[in-house]
Design an enzyme around this catalytic site. Structure first.
Site, PDB file in Angstrom:
ATOM      1  N   ASP A  16      10.388   5.519  -5.185  1.00 19.28           N
ATOM      2  CA  ASP A  16       9.036   6.052  -5.388  1.00 19.28           C
ATOM      3  C   ASP A  16       8.949   6.690  -6.768  1.00 19.28           C
ATOM      4  O   ASP A  16       9.060   7.917  -6.938  1.00 19.28           O
ATOM      5  CB  ASP A  16       8.701   7.071  -4.282  1.00 19.28           C
ATOM      6  CG  ASP A  16       8.540   6.406  -2.937  1.00 19.28           C
ATOM      7  OD1 ASP A  16       8.162   5.216  -2.895  1.00 19.28           O
ATOM      8  OD2 ASP A  16       8.817   7.052  -1.916  1.00 19.28           O
ATOM      9  N   LYS A  38      13.772   0.268  -1.832  1.00 22.06           N
ATOM     10  CA  LYS A  38      12.453   0.095  -1.224  1.00 22.06           C
ATOM     11  C   LYS A  38      11.379   0.298  -2.285  1.00 22.06           C
ATOM     12  O   LYS A  38      11.282   1.360  -2.900  1.00 22.06           O
ATOM     13  CB  LYS A  38      12.257   1.109  -0.089  1.00 22.06           C
ATOM     14  CG  LYS A  38      10.921   0.928   0.634  1.00 22.06           C
ATOM     15  CD  LYS A  38      10.808   1.827   1.839  1.00 22.06           C
ATOM     16  CE  LYS A  38      10.324   3.215   1.501  1.00 22.06           C
ATOM     17  NZ  LYS A  38       8.928   3.259   1.022  1.00 22.06           N
ATOM     18  N   ASP A  66       7.627  -2.335   0.770  1.00 23.51           N
ATOM     19  CA  ASP A  66       6.952  -1.486   1.768  1.00 23.51           C
ATOM     20  C   ASP A  66       5.460  -1.379   1.447  1.00 23.51           C
ATOM     21  O   ASP A  66       4.993  -0.363   0.939  1.00 23.51           O
ATOM     22  CB  ASP A  66       7.623  -0.097   1.756  1.00 23.51           C
ATOM     23  CG  ASP A  66       7.108   0.803   2.858  1.00 23.51           C
ATOM     24  OD1 ASP A  66       6.502   0.290   3.819  1.00 23.51           O
ATOM     25  OD2 ASP A  66       7.325   2.033   2.766  1.00 23.51           O
ATOM     26  N   LEU A  67       4.726  -2.459   1.762  1.00 24.63           N
ATOM     27  CA  LEU A  67       3.292  -2.478   1.436  1.00 24.63           C
ATOM     28  C   LEU A  67       2.425  -2.070   2.608  1.00 24.63           C
ATOM     29  O   LEU A  67       1.203  -1.942   2.474  1.00 24.63           O
ATOM     30  CB  LEU A  67       2.887  -3.873   0.928  1.00 24.63           C
ATOM     31  CG  LEU A  67       3.595  -4.333  -0.346  1.00 24.63           C
ATOM     32  CD1 LEU A  67       3.041  -5.668  -0.815  1.00 24.63           C
ATOM     33  CD2 LEU A  67       3.464  -3.298  -1.466  1.00 24.63           C
ATOM     34  N   LYS A  68       3.016  -1.901   3.773  1.00 28.92           N
ATOM     35  CA  LYS A  68       2.294  -1.461   4.984  1.00 28.92           C
ATOM     36  C   LYS A  68       0.969  -2.217   5.117  1.00 28.92           C
ATOM     37  O   LYS A  68      -0.116  -1.624   5.110  1.00 28.92           O
ATOM     38  CB  LYS A  68       2.066   0.047   4.951  1.00 28.92           C
ATOM     39  CG  LYS A  68       3.356   0.864   4.903  1.00 28.92           C
ATOM     40  CD  LYS A  68       3.096   2.338   5.085  1.00 28.92           C
ATOM     41  CE  LYS A  68       4.361   3.163   5.104  1.00 28.92           C
ATOM     42  NZ  LYS A  68       5.056   3.237   3.823  1.00 28.92           N
ATOM     43  N   ASP A  71      -4.808  -5.325   7.649  1.00 29.22           N
ATOM     44  CA  ASP A  71      -6.049  -6.050   7.377  1.00 29.22           C
ATOM     45  C   ASP A  71      -6.292  -7.012   8.537  1.00 29.22           C
ATOM     46  O   ASP A  71      -5.554  -6.983   9.530  1.00 29.22           O
ATOM     47  CB  ASP A  71      -5.908  -6.806   6.030  1.00 29.22           C
ATOM     48  CG  ASP A  71      -7.252  -6.931   5.313  1.00 29.22           C
ATOM     49  OD1 ASP A  71      -8.228  -7.336   5.973  1.00 29.22           O
ATOM     50  OD2 ASP A  71      -7.310  -6.632   4.112  1.00 29.22           O
ATOM     51  N   ILE A  72      -7.273  -7.891   8.405  1.00 27.99           N
ATOM     52  CA  ILE A  72      -7.490  -8.859   9.482  1.00 27.99           C
ATOM     53  C   ILE A  72      -6.313  -9.833   9.506  1.00 27.99           C
ATOM     54  O   ILE A  72      -5.641 -10.031   8.470  1.00 27.99           O
ATOM     55  CB  ILE A  72      -8.832  -9.620   9.309  1.00 27.99           C
ATOM     56  CG1 ILE A  72      -8.857 -10.382   7.975  1.00 27.99           C
ATOM     57  CG2 ILE A  72     -10.016  -8.664   9.432  1.00 27.99           C
ATOM     58  CD1 ILE A  72     -10.004 -11.372   7.877  1.00 27.99           C
ATOM     59  N   THR A 122       5.854   8.983   9.657  1.00 31.69           N
ATOM     60  CA  THR A 122       6.655  10.190   9.901  1.00 31.69           C
ATOM     61  C   THR A 122       5.978  11.445   9.342  1.00 31.69           C
ATOM     62  O   THR A 122       6.417  12.560   9.611  1.00 31.69           O
ATOM     63  CB  THR A 122       8.069  10.032   9.286  1.00 31.69           C
ATOM     64  OG1 THR A 122       7.949   9.383   8.013  1.00 31.69           O
ATOM     65  CG2 THR A 122       8.956   9.209  10.165  1.00 31.69           C
ATOM     66  N   ARG A 183      16.092  13.985   6.170  1.00 30.19           N
ATOM     67  CA  ARG A 183      16.323  15.197   5.383  1.00 30.19           C
ATOM     68  C   ARG A 183      17.727  15.719   5.658  1.00 30.19           C
ATOM     69  O   ARG A 183      17.978  16.317   6.709  1.00 30.19           O
ATOM     70  CB  ARG A 183      15.288  16.287   5.754  1.00 30.19           C
ATOM     71  CG  ARG A 183      13.849  15.926   5.373  1.00 30.19           C
ATOM     72  CD  ARG A 183      13.686  15.894   3.849  1.00 30.19           C
ATOM     73  NE  ARG A 183      12.343  15.490   3.430  1.00 30.19           N
ATOM     74  CZ  ARG A 183      12.020  14.260   3.017  1.00 30.19           C
ATOM     75  NH1 ARG A 183      12.914  13.286   2.990  1.00 30.19           N
ATOM     76  NH2 ARG A 183      10.780  13.997   2.621  1.00 30.19           N
ATOM     77  N   ARG A 215      12.950  11.336  -1.719  1.00 32.37           N
ATOM     78  CA  ARG A 215      13.061  12.555  -2.522  1.00 32.37           C
ATOM     79  C   ARG A 215      14.404  13.279  -2.483  1.00 32.37           C
ATOM     80  O   ARG A 215      14.844  13.805  -3.525  1.00 32.37           O
ATOM     81  CB  ARG A 215      11.896  13.500  -2.165  1.00 32.37           C
ATOM     82  CG  ARG A 215      10.582  13.024  -2.774  1.00 32.37           C
ATOM     83  CD  ARG A 215       9.379  13.659  -2.116  1.00 32.37           C
ATOM     84  NE  ARG A 215       9.150  13.121  -0.777  1.00 32.37           N
ATOM     85  CZ  ARG A 215       8.114  13.445  -0.019  1.00 32.37           C
ATOM     86  NH1 ARG A 215       7.226  14.306  -0.461  1.00 32.37           N
ATOM     87  NH2 ARG A 215       7.968  12.909   1.176  1.00 32.37           N
TER      88      ARG A 215
HETATM   89  O1  C5P Z   1      10.782  11.013  -0.092  1.00 33.77           O
HETATM   90  P1  C5P Z   1      10.958  10.611   1.347  1.00 33.77           P
HETATM   91  O2  C5P Z   1      12.405  10.611   1.779  1.00 33.77           O
HETATM   92  O3  C5P Z   1      10.061  11.375   2.295  1.00 33.77           O
HETATM   93  O4  C5P Z   1      10.495   9.083   1.364  1.00 33.77           O
HETATM   94  C1  C5P Z   1      10.232   8.380   2.521  1.00 33.77           C
HETATM   95  C2  C5P Z   1       9.757   7.007   2.191  1.00 33.77           C
HETATM   96  O5  C5P Z   1       9.569   6.282   3.394  1.00 33.77           O
HETATM   97  C3  C5P Z   1       8.427   6.950   1.442  1.00 33.77           C
HETATM   98  O6  C5P Z   1       8.544   5.915   0.470  1.00 33.77           O
HETATM   99  C4  C5P Z   1       7.401   6.568   2.473  1.00 33.77           C
HETATM  100  O7  C5P Z   1       6.388   5.743   1.966  1.00 33.77           O
HETATM  101  C5  C5P Z   1       8.247   5.780   3.473  1.00 33.77           C
HETATM  102  N1  C5P Z   1       7.785   5.781   4.871  1.00 33.77           N
HETATM  103  C6  C5P Z   1       7.612   6.927   5.603  1.00 33.77           C
HETATM  104  N2  C5P Z   1       7.152   6.871   6.907  1.00 33.77           N
HETATM  105  C7  C5P Z   1       6.906   5.688   7.464  1.00 33.77           C
HETATM  106  C8  C5P Z   1       7.107   4.514   6.736  1.00 33.77           C
HETATM  107  C9  C5P Z   1       7.566   4.599   5.418  1.00 33.77           C
HETATM  108  O8  C5P Z   1       7.878   8.019   5.095  1.00 33.77           O
HETATM  109  N3  C5P Z   1       6.547   5.620   8.731  1.00 33.77           N
END
Ligand code: C5P
Length: 240
Positions: A16, A38, A66-68, A71-72, A122, A183, A215
């Site tokens: 990111d 990712k 990871d484009l999530k 859409d239709i 999350t 974390r 992060r």
């Molecule tokens: O920085 P952090 O560890 O929170 O990053 C989590 C990554 O996982 C982010 O890139 C976020 O877009 C992705 N993600 C998420 N929850 C989801 C799916 C993907 O946090 N359900």
């Protein structure tokens, strides 16, 4: 024959970052310490598919796009067909619209691209779900969406550390469970938006196939050391 992935291969780093120069710096730094990079919306919207080539040029790690997609069905199907040509291993689609979208995963079956369904982000907790007018429990919704994803042909799901064992129990061991919101005990993230969090140990012991960490690695004083510490925690958790 299925082979057990190494501890490093179970760590996905969320790249990111805002642009390709920062991405290149992180990929060079972490290429030996993580199993997958990712690429999310921030980087892909800015740099497009060229960013995938850059990662491949500097590393042999897998790539998770990871484009999530949300859409239709016809549009998601088309996007998956395009993604299957990009040489990435994973892509995400949303599961909120049920089977019609989840079944688009069949479009790329056997292409080598694995489709993962996002259950509930999350960053959402029970309070946020209730604020949206739902009386359901997060865990129940995740489980329901995971089961529908499996029945519809998806390769796995994204969920938090809290739902891993129930998903594995209901959907079976070969259905991939990928877990962000990780974390480590030592990480300190300012104004963290993640709500359903788990340590690498807790996620791996609960049965996560792969964990996603952003992060805590990206913002560490020494990102490579942070990644290696997480891989060591995965290794210890597998042995316990
Ligand atoms: O920085 P952090 O560890 O929170 O990053 C989590 C990554 O996982 C982010 O890139 C976020 O877009 C992705 N993600 C998420 N929850 C989801 C799916 C993907 O946090 N359900």
């Amino acid at each position: 024959m299925t082979t057990t992935p190494s501890s490093k291969d179970r760590l996905i780093f969320a790249l990111d970052v805002p642009d390709k120069s920062e991405a290149q710096r992180m990929v060079k730094l972490l290429q030996d310490s993580v199993g997958c990079f990712k690429v999310g919306l921030e980087l892909f919207v800015r740099e497009g598919p060229d960013i995938l080539k850059l990662i491949k040029d500097h590393s042999s790690a897998e790539i998770f796009l990871d484009l999530k997609l949300h859409d239709i069905p016809a549009t998601v199907r088309g996007a998956l067909r395009s993604a299957a040509k990009l040489g990435v291993k994973y892509i995400t689609i949303h599961s909120t619209e049920g089977e019609a979208i989840l079944e688009t995963s069949k479009e790329v079956k056997d292409s080598g691209l694995e489709v993962l369904a996002v259950t509930i982000l999350t960053s959402m907790g029970e309070t946020q779900l209730h604020d949206l007018g739902s009386n359901l429990k997060v865990g129940d919704v995740v489980l329901d969406r995971a089961f529908r994803a499996r029945q519809s042909g998806c390769n796995g799901i994204i969920c938090s550390g809290e739902e891993i064992s129930s998903v594995k129990q209901k959907c079976g061991d070969t259905f991939k469970v990928v877990v962000p919101g990780i974390r480590p005990e030592w990480s300190q993230i300012a104004s963290d938006d993640q709500k359903r969090i788990a340590t690498p140990r807790k996620a791996i012991q609960a049965g996560a196939d792969l964990i996603v960490v952003g992060r805590p690695i990206r913002d560490a004083v020494d990102p490579e050391k942070a990644a290696r510490k997480i891989v060591a925690e995965i290794e210890e958790s597998v042995k316990q």
